[in-house]
Design an enzyme around this catalytic site. Sequence first.
Site, short mmCIF file in Angstrom:
data_model
loop_
_atom_site.label_atom_id
_atom_site.label_comp_id
_atom_site.label_asym_id
_atom_site.label_seq_id
_atom_site.Cartn_x
_atom_site.Cartn_y
_atom_site.Cartn_z
CE LYS A 290 -2.13 -1.19 3.83
NZ LYS A 290 -1.45 -2.47 4.11
NE ARG B 8 6.24 -0.64 10.11
CZ ARG B 8 5.09 -0.63 9.43
NH1 ARG B 8 5.04 -0.06 8.22
NH2 ARG B 8 4.00 -1.17 9.93
NE ARG C 139 -4.24 -1.10 9.79
CZ ARG C 139 -3.17 -0.52 9.23
NH1 ARG C 139 -3.18 0.75 8.92
NH2 ARG C 139 -2.09 -1.23 8.98
NE ARG D 292 7.23 -2.67 6.34
CZ ARG D 292 5.89 -2.72 6.29
NH1 ARG D 292 5.23 -2.10 5.35
NH2 ARG D 292 5.23 -3.41 7.20
NE ARG E 180 1.87 -4.96 11.22
CZ ARG E 180 2.91 -4.90 10.37
NH1 ARG E 180 4.05 -5.47 10.68
NH2 ARG E 180 2.80 -4.28 9.23
P1 ADP Z 1 2.17 -1.86 3.24
O1 ADP Z 1 2.20 -0.35 3.20
O2 ADP Z 1 0.97 -2.45 2.57
O3 ADP Z 1 2.38 -2.42 4.62
P2 ADP Z 1 4.73 -1.63 1.86
O4 ADP Z 1 4.41 -0.77 0.68
O5 ADP Z 1 5.47 -0.98 2.98
O6 ADP Z 1 3.41 -2.38 2.39
O7 ADP Z 1 5.55 -2.89 1.31
C1 ADP Z 1 6.06 -3.88 2.20
C2 ADP Z 1 7.47 -4.30 1.74
O8 ADP Z 1 7.35 -5.01 0.49
C3 ADP Z 1 8.41 -3.14 1.48
O9 ADP Z 1 9.70 -3.53 1.88
C4 ADP Z 1 8.34 -2.91 -0.05
O10 ADP Z 1 9.56 -2.41 -0.55
C5 ADP Z 1 8.05 -4.31 -0.57
N1 ADP Z 1 7.11 -4.36 -1.71
C6 ADP Z 1 5.99 -3.64 -1.87
N2 ADP Z 1 5.34 -3.98 -3.02
C7 ADP Z 1 6.09 -4.96 -3.57
C8 ADP Z 1 5.97 -5.75 -4.77
N3 ADP Z 1 4.93 -5.60 -5.61
N4 ADP Z 1 6.93 -6.65 -5.03
C9 ADP Z 1 7.96 -6.82 -4.18
N5 ADP Z 1 8.15 -6.12 -3.05
C10 ADP Z 1 7.23 -5.20 -2.74
P1 AMP Z 2 0.91 0.68 8.81
O1 AMP Z 2 2.05 1.63 8.70
O2 AMP Z 2 -0.26 1.05 7.95
O3 AMP Z 2 1.34 -0.76 8.63
O4 AMP Z 2 0.37 0.80 10.30
C1 AMP Z 2 1.20 0.45 11.41
C2 AMP Z 2 0.37 0.32 12.67
O5 AMP Z 2 -0.22 1.59 13.01
C3 AMP Z 2 -0.81 -0.64 12.59
O6 AMP Z 2 -0.45 -2.00 12.81
C4 AMP Z 2 -1.70 -0.10 13.73
O7 AMP Z 2 -1.19 -0.46 15.00
C5 AMP Z 2 -1.50 1.41 13.58
N1 AMP Z 2 -2.50 1.99 12.65
C6 AMP Z 2 -2.28 2.54 11.43
N2 AMP Z 2 -3.42 2.94 10.86
C7 AMP Z 2 -4.42 2.62 11.73
C8 AMP Z 2 -5.82 2.72 11.69
N3 AMP Z 2 -6.48 3.26 10.64
N4 AMP Z 2 -6.53 2.28 12.78
C9 AMP Z 2 -5.90 1.77 13.85
N5 AMP Z 2 -4.58 1.60 13.93
C10 AMP Z 2 -3.83 2.01 12.89
#
Ligand code: ADP
Ligand code: AMP
Length: 216
Positions: free
Chosen positions: A13, A160, A88, A127, A171
């Site tokens: 995302k 993270r 969420r 990540r 999660r």
């Molecule tokens: P989210 O925001 O949904 O938690 P991220 O965008 O942070 O996910 O992506 C999670 C990890 O996967 C990051 O390290 C990112 O660089 C990698 N990633 C994201 N999309 C892809 C993809 N299509 N193919 C391979 N790696 C990806």
């Molecule tokens: P993310 O960066 O989107 O993976 O979010 C990291 C963490 O932040 C999540 O696992 C939750 O603990 C908190 N968080 C982010 N967005 C929300 C939301 N809309 N509602 C509740 N918790 C959230």
Amino acid sequence: MILILLGPPGAGKGTQAALISEKYNIPHISTGDIFRQNIKNKTKLGLEAEGYIHNGLLVPDELTIKIIEERLNEKDCRNGYLLDGFPRTVFQAESLKKYYLGIKEHIDLVFFLEVNLDLVIKRNTGRRICSCCGRCYHVYFTPPKHKDKCDTCGGCLIQRKDDTESVILERLSVYLEQTMPLVDYYVKAKILYKLCGDEEITKVFENMCKIIDNCN
Ligand code: ADP
Ligand code: AMP
């Protein structure tokens, strides 16, 4: 244009949001990023949210809605925005609809990124984020040019706290229980587009752009 990105942790995302935000010139709003910034700055909000986040739980709705309300009231959101990680819960989605969308505003598209379970674990455990500018990398898929150093600003890459395997599993279970109902919620609203998030970053982006361009 108002867009929402929905999907499990690690679906991509944030990665796609950064690309869309740049191409379509709309602000990328990530509640996770806002919380992390507050934790880093040791604000009251950060201290309140930290325990939930590091244990893989959702921050309570009241707190989350407060930060979204503040952010959506900023000037740059007047011509649309892209939500990443919000809503969420169904309660958050209802609040967005009832209180934060202006009279003439509506959600244009909700992208639901589906990702295979093994990949969810691999994406999250690998990540890395820059401790200075927040840019996101992956140790296998999108590594930096120099180990543990950000290509953009030279900052140190860190993992993270919630990207350990045990917290990821928590999660994921929270996602299935509290966030998955939003898929049906937005299917009923006829604005949900399902996409395969297993594909390469550029391919997923291409597929999203086609849908956005068709909707404009
Ligand atoms: P989210 O925001 O949904 O938690 P991220 O965008 O942070 O996910 O992506 C999670 C990890 O996967 C990051 O390290 C990112 O660089 C990698 N990633 C994201 N999309 C892809 C993809 N299509 N193919 C391979 N790696 C990806
Ligand atoms: P993310 O960066 O989107 O993976 O979010 C990291 C963490 O932040 C999540 O696992 C939750 O603990 C908190 N968080 C982010 N967005 C929300 C939301 N809309 N509602 C509740 N918790 C959230």
